[in-house]
Scaffold this active site. Structure first.
Site, PDB file in Angstrom:
ATOM      1  N   GLY A  88       0.829  -1.222   0.000  1.00 36.31           N
ATOM      2  CA  GLY A  88       0.000   0.000   0.000  1.00 36.31           C
ATOM      3  C   GLY A  88       0.850   1.254   0.000  1.00 36.31           C
ATOM      4  O   GLY A  88       0.474   2.292   0.547  1.00 36.31           O
ATOM      5  N   GLY A 122      -0.248   4.962  -1.010  1.00 36.96           N
ATOM      6  CA  GLY A 122      -1.341   5.592  -0.284  1.00 36.96           C
ATOM      7  C   GLY A 122      -0.875   6.806   0.509  1.00 36.96           C
ATOM      8  O   GLY A 122       0.282   7.216   0.451  1.00 36.96           O
ATOM      9  N   GLN A 123      -1.819   7.354   1.294  1.00 35.53           N
ATOM     10  CA  GLN A 123      -1.540   8.586   2.041  1.00 35.53           C
ATOM     11  C   GLN A 123      -0.341   8.413   2.969  1.00 35.53           C
ATOM     12  O   GLN A 123       0.559   9.252   3.000  1.00 35.53           O
ATOM     13  CB  GLN A 123      -2.784   8.988   2.864  1.00 35.53           C
ATOM     14  N   ASP A 154       2.311  -1.671  -4.409  1.00 34.65           N
ATOM     15  CA  ASP A 154       0.911  -1.239  -4.362  1.00 34.65           C
ATOM     16  C   ASP A 154       0.166  -1.913  -5.499  1.00 34.65           C
ATOM     17  O   ASP A 154       0.779  -2.381  -6.468  1.00 34.65           O
ATOM     18  CB  ASP A 154       0.825   0.296  -4.515  1.00 34.65           C
ATOM     19  N   ARG A 188      -1.799  -0.221  -7.357  1.00 41.96           N
ATOM     20  CA  ARG A 188      -1.667   0.765  -8.435  1.00 41.96           C
ATOM     21  C   ARG A 188      -0.260   0.715  -8.999  1.00 41.96           C
ATOM     22  O   ARG A 188       0.692   0.417  -8.262  1.00 41.96           O
ATOM     23  CB  ARG A 188      -1.910   2.177  -7.889  1.00 41.96           C
ATOM     24  N   ASP A 207      -1.125  -7.299  -5.723  1.00 39.73           N
ATOM     25  CA  ASP A 207      -2.367  -7.321  -4.960  1.00 39.73           C
ATOM     26  C   ASP A 207      -2.073  -8.144  -3.700  1.00 39.73           C
ATOM     27  O   ASP A 207      -1.667  -9.311  -3.800  1.00 39.73           O
ATOM     28  CB  ASP A 207      -3.458  -7.996  -5.815  1.00 39.73           C
ATOM     29  N   TYR A 233     -15.105  -1.599   7.927  1.00 35.41           N
ATOM     30  CA  TYR A 233     -13.689  -1.247   8.113  1.00 35.41           C
ATOM     31  C   TYR A 233     -13.265  -1.530   9.560  1.00 35.41           C
ATOM     32  O   TYR A 233     -12.233  -2.172   9.803  1.00 35.41           O
ATOM     33  CB  TYR A 233     -13.505   0.232   7.770  1.00 35.41           C
ATOM     34  N   LYS A 269     -10.566  -4.184  11.165  1.00 34.06           N
ATOM     35  CA  LYS A 269      -9.427  -3.741  11.983  1.00 34.06           C
ATOM     36  C   LYS A 269      -9.396  -4.500  13.320  1.00 34.06           C
ATOM     37  O   LYS A 269      -8.328  -4.827  13.828  1.00 34.06           O
ATOM     38  CB  LYS A 269      -9.487  -2.223  12.208  1.00 34.06           C
ATOM     39  N   ILE A 307      -5.340  10.838  10.006  1.00 37.77           N
ATOM     40  CA  ILE A 307      -4.012  11.391   9.701  1.00 37.77           C
ATOM     41  C   ILE A 307      -4.150  12.563   8.726  1.00 37.77           C
ATOM     42  O   ILE A 307      -4.795  12.445   7.687  1.00 37.77           O
ATOM     43  CB  ILE A 307      -3.086  10.305   9.099  1.00 37.77           C
TER      44      ILE A 307
HETATM   45  P1  NAD Z   1      -4.766   4.780   1.544  1.00 36.03           P
HETATM   46  O1  NAD Z   1      -6.147   4.396   1.159  1.00 36.03           O
HETATM   47  O2  NAD Z   1      -4.311   6.167   1.290  1.00 36.03           O
HETATM   48  O3  NAD Z   1      -3.724   3.792   0.873  1.00 36.03           O
HETATM   49  C1  NAD Z   1      -3.931   2.418   0.814  1.00 36.03           C
HETATM   50  C2  NAD Z   1      -3.178   1.899  -0.372  1.00 36.03           C
HETATM   51  O4  NAD Z   1      -3.470   0.498  -0.492  1.00 36.03           O
HETATM   52  C3  NAD Z   1      -3.590   2.555  -1.702  1.00 36.03           C
HETATM   53  O5  NAD Z   1      -2.461   3.077  -2.366  1.00 36.03           O
HETATM   54  C4  NAD Z   1      -4.220   1.404  -2.502  1.00 36.03           C
HETATM   55  O6  NAD Z   1      -3.929   1.469  -3.888  1.00 36.03           O
HETATM   56  C5  NAD Z   1      -3.572   0.188  -1.858  1.00 36.03           C
HETATM   57  N1  NAD Z   1      -4.379  -1.023  -2.029  1.00 36.03           N
HETATM   58  C6  NAD Z   1      -5.723  -1.140  -1.961  1.00 36.03           C
HETATM   59  N2  NAD Z   1      -6.087  -2.412  -2.216  1.00 36.03           N
HETATM   60  C7  NAD Z   1      -4.939  -3.108  -2.423  1.00 36.03           C
HETATM   61  C8  NAD Z   1      -4.657  -4.460  -2.721  1.00 36.03           C
HETATM   62  N3  NAD Z   1      -5.644  -5.349  -2.874  1.00 36.03           N
HETATM   63  N4  NAD Z   1      -3.366  -4.831  -2.856  1.00 36.03           N
HETATM   64  C9  NAD Z   1      -2.364  -3.928  -2.723  1.00 36.03           C
HETATM   65  N5  NAD Z   1      -2.571  -2.627  -2.457  1.00 36.03           N
HETATM   66  C10 NAD Z   1      -3.857  -2.226  -2.302  1.00 36.03           C
HETATM   67  O7  NAD Z   1      -4.608   4.401   3.091  1.00 36.03           O
HETATM   68  P2  NAD Z   1      -3.619   5.059   4.158  1.00 36.03           P
HETATM   69  O8  NAD Z   1      -4.315   6.229   4.726  1.00 36.03           O
HETATM   70  O9  NAD Z   1      -2.268   5.226   3.611  1.00 36.03           O
HETATM   71  O10 NAD Z   1      -3.659   3.921   5.277  1.00 36.03           O
HETATM   72  C11 NAD Z   1      -2.618   3.003   5.485  1.00 36.03           C
HETATM   73  C12 NAD Z   1      -2.988   2.139   6.676  1.00 36.03           C
HETATM   74  O11 NAD Z   1      -3.202   2.974   7.826  1.00 36.03           O
HETATM   75  C13 NAD Z   1      -4.301   1.360   6.492  1.00 36.03           C
HETATM   76  O12 NAD Z   1      -4.191   0.124   7.159  1.00 36.03           O
HETATM   77  C14 NAD Z   1      -5.314   2.204   7.210  1.00 36.03           C
HETATM   78  O13 NAD Z   1      -6.398   1.434   7.667  1.00 36.03           O
HETATM   79  C15 NAD Z   1      -4.486   2.736   8.368  1.00 36.03           C
HETATM   80  N6  NAD Z   1      -5.037   3.958   8.914  1.00 36.03           N
HETATM   81  C16 NAD Z   1      -4.999   5.107   8.209  1.00 36.03           C
HETATM   82  C17 NAD Z   1      -5.518   6.273   8.767  1.00 36.03           C
HETATM   83  C18 NAD Z   1      -5.513   7.570   8.032  1.00 36.03           C
HETATM   84  O14 NAD Z   1      -6.098   8.552   8.520  1.00 36.03           O
HETATM   85  N7  NAD Z   1      -4.852   7.675   6.882  1.00 36.03           N
HETATM   86  C19 NAD Z   1      -6.079   6.237  10.061  1.00 36.03           C
HETATM   87  C20 NAD Z   1      -6.134   5.017  10.727  1.00 36.03           C
HETATM   88  C21 NAD Z   1      -5.575   3.888  10.164  1.00 36.03           C
HETATM   89  C1  AKB Z   2     -10.753   6.664   8.093  1.00 33.65           C
HETATM   90  O1  AKB Z   2     -11.329   7.739   8.254  1.00 33.65           O
HETATM   91  O2  AKB Z   2     -11.270   5.652   7.609  1.00 33.65           O
HETATM   92  C2  AKB Z   2      -9.326   6.561   8.565  1.00 33.65           C
HETATM   93  C3  AKB Z   2      -9.259   5.997   9.941  1.00 33.65           C
HETATM   94  C4  AKB Z   2      -9.501   6.886  11.104  1.00 33.65           C
HETATM   95  O3  AKB Z   2      -9.035   4.832  10.108  1.00 33.65           O
HETATM   96  N1  AKB Z   2      -8.726   7.857   8.464  1.00 33.65           N
END
Ligand code: NAD
Ligand code: AKB
Length: 325
Positions: free
Chosen positions: A13, A16-17, A39, A41, A56, A146, A150, A176
Site C-alpha cells: 500500500g 497511499g496517504q 501497491d 496501483r 495485490d 472497516y 481492523k 491522519i
Molecule cells: P490509503 O487508502 O491512502 O492507501 C492504501 C493503499 O493500499 C492505496 O495506495 C491502494 O492502492 C492500496 N491497495 C488497496 N487495495 C490493495 C490491494 N488489494 N493490494 C495492494 N494494495 C492495495 O490508506 P492510508 O491512509 O495510507 O492507510 C494506510 C494504513 O493505515 C491502512 O491500514 C489504514 O487502515 C491505516 N489507517 C490510516 C488512517 C488515516 O487517517 N490515513 C487512520 C487510521 C488507520
Molecule cells: C478513516 O477515516 O477511515 C481513517 C481511519 C480513522 O481509520 N482515516
C-alpha cells in the site's frame, strides 16, 4: 544506525496517504535499496527512489515471490480499504483488509520474518466504549465493516504472536492529516481536503457537522510513531497489534478557526453526509498511556503547529502551480 534485526522492508500500500511518506523516511534510514515499495496501483511518478513491485496483497503467491526475491525480513502492511469506501464496498474491505493481512502473517510464520507491522485504527471502537479518553482495553464493537476488519486484524496479530511467535505489531492511528499524498476514502479525509480548498478557493463545504470531535494526528508524528514502534525492543512490549496513539482532537469548526488565524477570510459551510454516522461511532479522544509507557511515544504537533505547517507547504506548492501533485 537504528536497525536492530530489521534489514529489508516491504511496504504494501506504498502509494497511499501514509505509505508515500513512510517509504521516503524508511529509505532515508535503511537505504533506498532496502525498502521495497508495492501497491495495487502502478508505480507513481515521484516514488521511483528505490525498488517497486506492483501487487495485490490478496495474492499470497506473488507476495511470497517478492519477499523471497528481495530477501525481505520485515513487512509494513499499509494496503487497505478505509472506512468510507469500505461502507460502499464492504466485501472488498473484508477481502483486502483481512485476507491481505492473513497472507502477510502466514508468510511471516512460514518464512520466519523478523517483523510484521500493520496499522489498526480508532475505527475499532464503537458502541459501549467510553467516547472520551477511550482506554486501551475496552469493548470493541465497531459500526463499520472497516472497523470489523481492523478488530479482526488486531486479533490476528495477537494470535500469530502468541501461537507462532511472529513479531506482529500495530497502532490504532487516529485520522491522519498530511500534505504530500491525498487520503484514500476515509471519514477523517475532510481534515486534509479543508487545507487544499482553503488555499485554492478560500472556502470549504465539510461533510461532517461542525461539532464532530475526532482524534487526529499530523503525518510527521504518524511516521515517527510507526518507526518508533517498529524499532522498539520486543521485550518491552506487552501489547502487539493494538496500541492506542494520540496527539490532538478537534472539531471541523476548531480546525476552520485554526486556518482563519492564517487566512482570516476562510469560509466553511456544513453538509453532513453518510460519513457523519461513521464519525459519531468513533471516540472523540483516546488514552495512549500504554504506547507512552511501553515504547516512549510522545507527539510533537498540536493543532496550531500542524495548521501552520500544512498551510505553508500547500501555499508554496500552489504558488509553484503544483498544489495537487
Ligand atoms: P490509503 O487508502 O491512502 O492507501 C492504501 C493503499 O493500499 C492505496 O495506495 C491502494 O492502492 C492500496 N491497495 C488497496 N487495495 C490493495 C490491494 N488489494 N493490494 C495492494 N494494495 C492495495 O490508506 P492510508 O491512509 O495510507 O492507510 C494506510 C494504513 O493505515 C491502512 O491500514 C489504514 O487502515 C491505516 N489507517 C490510516 C488512517 C488515516 O487517517 N490515513 C487512520 C487510521 C488507520
Ligand atoms: C478513516 O477515516 O477511515 C481513517 C481511519 C480513522 O481509520 N482515516
Amino acid at each position: 544506525m537504528p536497525r536492530g534485526k530489521i534489514q529489508r522492508i516491504l511496504v504494501t500500500g506504498s502509494s497511499g496517504q501514509i505509505g508515500t511518506e513512510l517509504v521516503v523516511e524508511l529509505r532515508e534510514r535503511y537505504g533506498s535499496d532496502n525498502v521495497i515499495a508495492s501497491d495495487l496501483r502502478p508505480e507513481q511518478e515521484g516514488n521511483e527512489g528505490g525498488p517497486f513491485e506492483q501487487t495485490d496483497v490478496r495474492d499470497a503467491e506473488r507476495l511470497r515471490e517478492i519477499i523471497r526475491r528481495h530477501d525481505v525480513d520485515t513487512v509494513v502492511h499499509m494496503a487497505a480499504i478505509l472506512s468510507a469506501k469500505g461502507e460502499r464496498e464492504p466485501l472488498l474491505a473484508w477481502d483486502v483488509n483481512v485476507r491481505g493481512l492473513l497472507n502477510t502473517l502466514e508468510l511471516a510464520r512460514e518464512l520466519k520474518l523478523t517483523q510484521v507491522l500493520c496499522p489498526s485504527s480508532i475505527a475499532v471502537f464503537g458502541e459501549g466504549c467510553p467516547t472520551e479518553n477511550t482506554p486501551q482495553e475496552t469493548v470493541l464493537k465497531p459500526a463499520t465493516m472497516y472497523g470489523v476488519t481492523k478488530v479482526a486484524g488486531e486479533l490476528l496479530c495477537d494470535y500469530y504472536a502468541r501461537r507462532f511467535g511472529v513479531d506482529a505489531r500495530g497502532l490504532r492511528y487516529p485520522g491522519i492529516v498530511s500534505s504530500e499524498a491525498l487520503p484514500g476514502g476515509g471519514t477523517t479525509d475532510y481534515a486534509v481536503e479543508i487545507f487544499y480548498k482553503a488555499i485554492e478557493d478560500g472556502r470549504y463545504t465539510c461533510f461532517l457537522r461542525e461539532d464532530t470531535r475526532l482524534p487526529m494526528m499530523y503525518m510527521p508524528d504518524c511516521i515517527k510513531a510507526t518507526i518508533q514502534l517498529m524499532e522498539a525492543d520486543a521485550d518491552g512490549l506487552r501489547h502487539h497489534g493494538d496500541f492506542n496513539v494520540a496527539s490532538m482532537s478537534f472539531t471541523p469548526e476548531e480546525l476552520a478557526n485554526a486556518i482563519r488565524r492564517h487566512l482570516p477570510d476562510f469560509e466553511i459551510t456544513y453538509e453532513p453526509d453518510y460519513r457523519q454516522e461513521i464519525a459519531e461511532s468513533w471516540p472523540s479522544s483516546i488514552d495512549d498511556s500504554a504506547a507512552r509507557e511501553e515504547w516512549g511515544w510522545e507527539p510533537n504537533y498540536d493543532l496550531d503547529a500542524m495548521a501552520a505547517d500544512m498551510l505553508e507547504k500547500l501555499r508554496a506548492r500552489h504558488e509553484a502551480g503544483a498544489l495537487y501533485k
